[in-house]
Design an enzyme around this catalytic site. Structure first.
Site, PDB file in Angstrom:
ATOM      1  N   CYS A   1       6.155   0.445  12.092  1.00 16.49           N
ATOM      2  CA  CYS A   1       6.377   1.278  10.901  1.00 16.49           C
ATOM      3  C   CYS A   1       6.049   2.736  11.190  1.00 16.49           C
ATOM      4  O   CYS A   1       5.134   3.047  11.945  1.00 16.49           O
ATOM      5  CB  CYS A   1       5.509   0.754   9.758  1.00 16.49           C
ATOM      6  SG  CYS A   1       5.604   1.763   8.265  1.00 16.49           S
TER       7      CYS A   1
ATOM      8  N   CYS B   1       5.476   5.044   8.645  1.00 17.50           N
ATOM      9  CA  CYS B   1       4.891   5.727   7.485  1.00 17.50           C
ATOM     10  C   CYS B   1       3.597   6.437   7.894  1.00 17.50           C
ATOM     11  O   CYS B   1       3.015   6.139   8.941  1.00 17.50           O
ATOM     12  CB  CYS B   1       4.650   4.759   6.324  1.00 17.50           C
ATOM     13  SG  CYS B   1       3.171   3.738   6.461  1.00 17.50           S
TER      14      CYS B   1
ATOM     15  N   HIS C   1       2.423   1.986   2.739  1.00 19.40           N
ATOM     16  CA  HIS C   1       3.048   1.166   3.775  1.00 19.40           C
ATOM     17  C   HIS C   1       4.015   0.134   3.191  1.00 19.40           C
ATOM     18  O   HIS C   1       5.129  -0.041   3.696  1.00 19.40           O
ATOM     19  CB  HIS C   1       2.014   0.456   4.641  1.00 19.40           C
ATOM     20  CG  HIS C   1       2.681  -0.585   5.468  1.00 19.40           C
ATOM     21  ND1 HIS C   1       3.529  -0.254   6.510  1.00 19.40           N
ATOM     22  CD2 HIS C   1       2.761  -1.929   5.343  1.00 19.40           C
ATOM     23  CE1 HIS C   1       4.062  -1.350   6.999  1.00 19.40           C
ATOM     24  NE2 HIS C   1       3.610  -2.383   6.311  1.00 19.40           N
TER      25      HIS C   1
ATOM     26  N   ASP D   1      14.337  -4.620  -8.269  1.00 20.46           N
ATOM     27  CA  ASP D   1      13.067  -3.956  -8.564  1.00 20.46           C
ATOM     28  C   ASP D   1      12.005  -5.027  -8.499  1.00 20.46           C
ATOM     29  O   ASP D   1      12.270  -6.195  -8.837  1.00 20.46           O
ATOM     30  CB  ASP D   1      13.059  -3.326  -9.965  1.00 20.46           C
ATOM     31  CG  ASP D   1      12.795  -4.370 -11.038  1.00 20.46           C
ATOM     32  OD1 ASP D   1      13.735  -5.115 -11.397  1.00 20.46           O
ATOM     33  OD2 ASP D   1      11.643  -4.477 -11.510  1.00 20.46           O
TER      34      ASP D   1
ATOM     35  N   ASP E   1      14.082  -0.146 -18.079  1.00 18.91           N
ATOM     36  CA  ASP E   1      14.495  -1.433 -18.632  1.00 18.91           C
ATOM     37  C   ASP E   1      14.543  -1.302 -20.155  1.00 18.91           C
ATOM     38  O   ASP E   1      14.293  -0.234 -20.712  1.00 18.91           O
ATOM     39  CB  ASP E   1      13.572  -2.546 -18.145  1.00 18.91           C
ATOM     40  CG  ASP E   1      12.162  -2.398 -18.675  1.00 18.91           C
ATOM     41  OD1 ASP E   1      11.907  -1.459 -19.462  1.00 18.91           O
ATOM     42  OD2 ASP E   1      11.291  -3.194 -18.293  1.00 18.91           O
TER      43      ASP E   1
ATOM     44  N   CYS F   1       0.638   4.137   8.738  1.00 20.12           N
ATOM     45  CA  CYS F   1       0.710   3.445  10.032  1.00 20.12           C
ATOM     46  C   CYS F   1       0.628   4.420  11.201  1.00 20.12           C
ATOM     47  O   CYS F   1       0.131   4.070  12.265  1.00 20.12           O
ATOM     48  CB  CYS F   1       1.974   2.599  10.106  1.00 20.12           C
ATOM     49  SG  CYS F   1       1.879   1.142   9.037  1.00 20.12           S
TER      50      CYS F   1
END
Lengths: 347, 347
Positions: free
Chosen positions: A277, A279, A308, A239, A60, A282
């Site tokens: 999920c 990931c 997660h 974002d 930014d 998980c």
């Protein structure tokens, strides 16, 4: 885009971001300029090299943090003067310097310096502020043209639409910036306290004007609901610190709603944080264990919850893209909003 | 053994421990008993399952924490009474209960309850205390025989040699415990403030007596120097919070000595934390970046430094084993002590 304010997405490793298919992360010019400083990043050969990140980087302009975090000393035609929140030292950001910083960083996407007015703000101030933001955008574009990239890769520059919650100013801003032909366009100054409906209206009238062939980026937004509504209104990029910050506060986003992992109900729940999920967190650990880690103050709690939530957000965005491509976005969105509505995180 | 006090080795994921070839980690009975509590661990199907760890687990007896951390209310023939450091609640540990807890945890290696006298302590107290520890060891052995394992895998029980810094008591302790035929033997009550030379002497005379075919485990030790000296004196196993705790304080162990990653000298050092190390942190990131992360208070700093220190310690132990097998331990040890001597961590 996961937010890596100071050159790290908090509590998650780069390789884990890549494993979740995060292709771009965000860095904050204000923070990186103050620490470690532009000189060290230059010596390292740019921000990618300094932080060891092989994906893309958006930085930014620092404007938002100057207005929200620093001790602001004054806005002039030239730029902004502020004191560092770290040590009180005095600094000036101008549109030109901010481009120079981002040339040094080697950001794949650079942002122009803008003024982000607070909410509420009166129409007169919003108009004056936006006019300044547009003049700064023009100077940023000129500075981009005058300077060369320092590394191998291309750098894109995005303009930022402002205008608070005033339709006429937003439209004027979108039109003026479109004429400057940026590589992409951000919508700034939203999600700063205004009602969600008003935010959605501002997004709608802005995306109506912005060129359709260029990416549109809604800055600092937001909840899954906010994102889906904005996607429906034509926004491409986002974002937000929400997935990572919430994770560190034990709040996770799941296919079963928003959960607070500190809640006693999870103490003997041996199912994954989110059964839907895939990931590592998980796949490998139970709610009971994650709750224990939060209660015991273990750093691993922050790591697993962050991983997660990043996975949840990136899966949400990937699914949105797929739904758009297959022409099923409205129905898909409704089904997701149904799961999102469950919120036990404040219990 | 990396220390996972509350069911997590702080700031590192299980899969990362496994990647560094950590085959066993330690859990603290005192902490796990208080939080999450034995009942939840039982419901989960044991400690391995509760924390999702597929390697081996050693749990201590809780004795050390009762003496060092809790508000101790009394030691009797029966056991110890103490108040929790978390909420002041009153609890009793007996040799039998501690075996029962560890049956519930399903620890691959269980430890007997012992009294760990402070340093210094007079000879009379040390003798009385050790006699109690030996009587408790006998009761632990009987409780082990009376109870069944709750899960598929075998559980070993280790005795703990005490005796403060008094050779005669240490020898008596080692002899009495050897007669009880434990699966392995720990050396406890060292590295509690006594001079290193005295510690080495106590280790030496203890390992002289303990059976050679059973593992010897020096509890809570220590620095790389301490470990190498103890290995030379016949010790096989160690646990210590040093690699992980030091990492969180920015102190790392490297082939170039002990470094403090907060030091200004690392600000523009774009070499790895340890050029000789192959861990993910050293393969991927520079000292300059890690220093920045520490200065900026980023959690990733703790993750990377922890991963590296764990890697350093496990590589050290692996190399020691290889050196012993190839008959080159003394020369190898001298070369390592040379690199260890460099210590800039206090600068």
């Amino acid at each position: 885009m996961p937010v890596g304010t100071q050159g790290s997405v908090k509590a998650i490793e780069h390789r884990e971001l890549l494993a979740e298919d995060a292709r771009i992360i965000l860095g904050n010019t204000y923070h990186l300029y103050l620490r470690p400083g532009t000189e060290i990043i230059q010596k390292a050969g740019g921000l990618h090299r300094f932080i060891g990140w092989n994906g893309h980087l958006l930085t930014d302009s620092g404007g938002y943090q100057v207005f929200s975090l620093s001790d602001l000393r004054g806005i002039s035609e030239e730029g902004v003067q502020f004191r560092s929140h770290l040590d009180g030292s005095l600094h000036q950001f101008t549109p030109e310097r901010v481009i120079d910083f981002q040339r040094t960083y080697g950001s794949d996407i650079m942002m122009v310096l803008d003024e982000c007015p607070p909410y509420p703000c009166d129409e007169e101030y919003a108009a004056k502020s936006n006019a300044l933001t547009v003049r700064w955008a023009r100077r940023s574009k000129e500075q981009e043209a005058k300077t060369e990239r320092l590394y191998e890769h291309e750098q894109a520059l995005f303009g930022i639409v402002q205008g608070s919650v005033y339709p006429a100013i937003r439209e004027e801003s979108a039109r003026m910036l479109s004429a400057l032909e940026f590589a992409g366009y951000a919508i700034g100054g939203l999600s700063v306290g205004e009602p969600a409906d008003l935010m959605y209206r501002m997004i709608e009238l802005t995306t109506e004007i912005l060129p359709t062939e260029k990416p549109r980026y809604l800055m600092g937004v937001g909840t899954p609901e906010n994102i889906l509504e904005a996607v429906e209104r034509g926004v491409d990029m986002f974002d937000c610190v929400l997935p990572t910050r919430n994770a560190r506060n034990a709040v996770i986003f799941t296919s079963q709603g928003r959960l607070n992992m500190r809640n006693a109900k999870h103490a003997t729940d041996f199912s994954p944080m989110d059964p839907a999920c895939h990931c590592y967190a998980c796949r490998s650990f139970t709610r009971a264990y994650v709750r224990h880690l939060f209660k015991a103050g273990e750093i691993l709690a922050l790591q697993l919850a962050t991983m997660h939530n990043i996975s949840y957000y990136l899966t949400l965005m990937r699914s949105a893209r797929e739904a758009i491509l297959s022409g099923t976005f409205p129905a898909w969105k409704q089904s997701v909003l149904g799961t999102i509505a469950v919120d036990e995180s404040a219990e």
